[in-house]
Design a protein around this motif. Sequence first.
Motif, short mmCIF file in Angstrom:
data_model
loop_
_atom_site.label_atom_id
_atom_site.label_comp_id
_atom_site.label_asym_id
_atom_site.label_seq_id
_atom_site.Cartn_x
_atom_site.Cartn_y
_atom_site.Cartn_z
N GLY A 103 0.81 -1.21 0.00
CA GLY A 103 0.00 0.00 0.00
C GLY A 103 0.84 1.26 0.00
N ASP A 104 2.04 1.19 -0.56
CA ASP A 104 2.98 2.31 -0.56
C ASP A 104 2.58 3.31 -1.65
OD1 ASP A 104 5.11 4.04 -0.50
OD2 ASP A 104 6.65 2.50 -0.83
N ALA A 105 2.15 4.50 -1.24
CA ALA A 105 1.70 5.52 -2.19
C ALA A 105 2.85 6.06 -3.04
CB ALA A 105 1.02 6.66 -1.45
N ALA A 106 4.04 6.18 -2.46
CA ALA A 106 5.19 6.69 -3.23
C ALA A 106 5.59 5.71 -4.32
CB ALA A 106 6.36 6.95 -2.30
N ALA A 107 5.59 4.42 -4.01
CA ALA A 107 5.92 3.41 -5.01
C ALA A 107 4.86 3.38 -6.11
CB ALA A 107 6.06 2.03 -4.37
N ALA A 108 3.60 3.56 -5.72
CA ALA A 108 2.52 3.59 -6.72
C ALA A 108 2.70 4.78 -7.64
CB ALA A 108 1.16 3.66 -6.02
N GLN A 109 3.03 5.94 -7.09
CA GLN A 109 3.22 7.13 -7.91
C GLN A 109 4.41 6.96 -8.85
OE1 GLN A 109 1.04 9.60 -8.17
NE2 GLN A 109 2.30 10.27 -9.87
N ARG A 110 5.51 6.36 -8.35
CA ARG A 110 6.67 6.11 -9.21
C ARG A 110 6.31 5.16 -10.35
NH1 ARG A 110 9.47 5.54 -4.36
NH2 ARG A 110 9.43 3.28 -4.60
N ALA A 111 5.57 4.10 -10.03
CA ALA A 111 5.20 3.12 -11.05
C ALA A 111 4.29 3.75 -12.10
CB ALA A 111 4.51 1.92 -10.40
N ILE A 112 3.31 4.52 -11.67
CA ILE A 112 2.37 5.13 -12.62
C ILE A 112 3.07 6.18 -13.46
CG2 ILE A 112 0.31 6.57 -12.77
CD1 ILE A 112 -0.70 4.99 -10.28
N THR A 113 3.91 7.01 -12.84
CA THR A 113 4.65 8.02 -13.61
C THR A 113 5.57 7.35 -14.63
OG1 THR A 113 4.58 9.51 -11.72
CG2 THR A 113 6.23 9.97 -13.41
N SER A 114 6.22 6.27 -14.22
CA SER A 114 7.10 5.56 -15.15
C SER A 114 6.32 4.94 -16.30
CB SER A 114 7.88 4.47 -14.41
OG SER A 114 8.72 5.04 -13.43
N LEU A 115 5.15 4.37 -15.99
CA LEU A 115 4.30 3.82 -17.06
C LEU A 115 3.84 4.90 -18.02
CD1 LEU A 115 2.05 1.18 -15.26
CD2 LEU A 115 3.66 0.76 -17.13
N GLU A 116 3.44 6.04 -17.47
CA GLU A 116 3.01 7.15 -18.33
C GLU A 116 4.16 7.62 -19.22
OE1 GLU A 116 -0.49 9.12 -15.55
OE2 GLU A 116 1.55 9.89 -15.41
N THR A 117 5.36 7.69 -18.67
CA THR A 117 6.52 8.10 -19.46
C THR A 117 6.84 7.05 -20.52
OG1 THR A 117 7.42 9.24 -17.54
CG2 THR A 117 8.96 8.74 -19.33
#
Length: 189
Positions: A103-117
């Motif tokens: 449930g790590d929000a920072a890891a989720a944000q990194r994963a989503i930002t990386s996918l978007e990139t």
Amino acid sequence: DAGDDAASGTPPAPPPALPRFAWGGLFVSALLALIVMWAGLSVSQLIEAIFARSPQLGWLAAGAAAAAAVAGLAIVVREIWALARLRRIAHIQTDAAHAINAGDAAAAQRAITSLETLYAGRADAQLGLKELRQYAGDILDARERVRLAERYLVGWRDAEAHRIVAHAARRITLLTTVAPTPALDIILV
């Protein structure tokens, strides 16, 4: 913090493994270096022999060798690029798994930002990116954000990859069934 780990019941992370010298890697690298040097020497000798017979054919052979070298370099660069992309995807997968499991929000944000990139330049992903951005302001936990990204950016690609692999498996099965090679193997053995 070690006290927090003990209080939550989560075991501490194992210590990192000590680096070892890779004898197998050294062996393969040295062997490949010898093979490349042997191939280069052989091509050089071949071109010199062709030049001795005819300068025009020598230039033609030198041009063919240069074209082969450029093509080989292009293949190596493409493979290095693919390995770097795989490493980047592995980091995305690690972040996404950590976000879902912890449930790590920072890891989720990194994963989503990386996918978007990763998918920003692909025309076939623009609809998924647009759908994902619709939920940017919503209050969602880390797990749900990663699941949304998977649904809109990765899910249909997984289905397409499954379809391609299944089609290839059917084709190989058919070729193996129809090909006379197994029958010849049975007869000869």
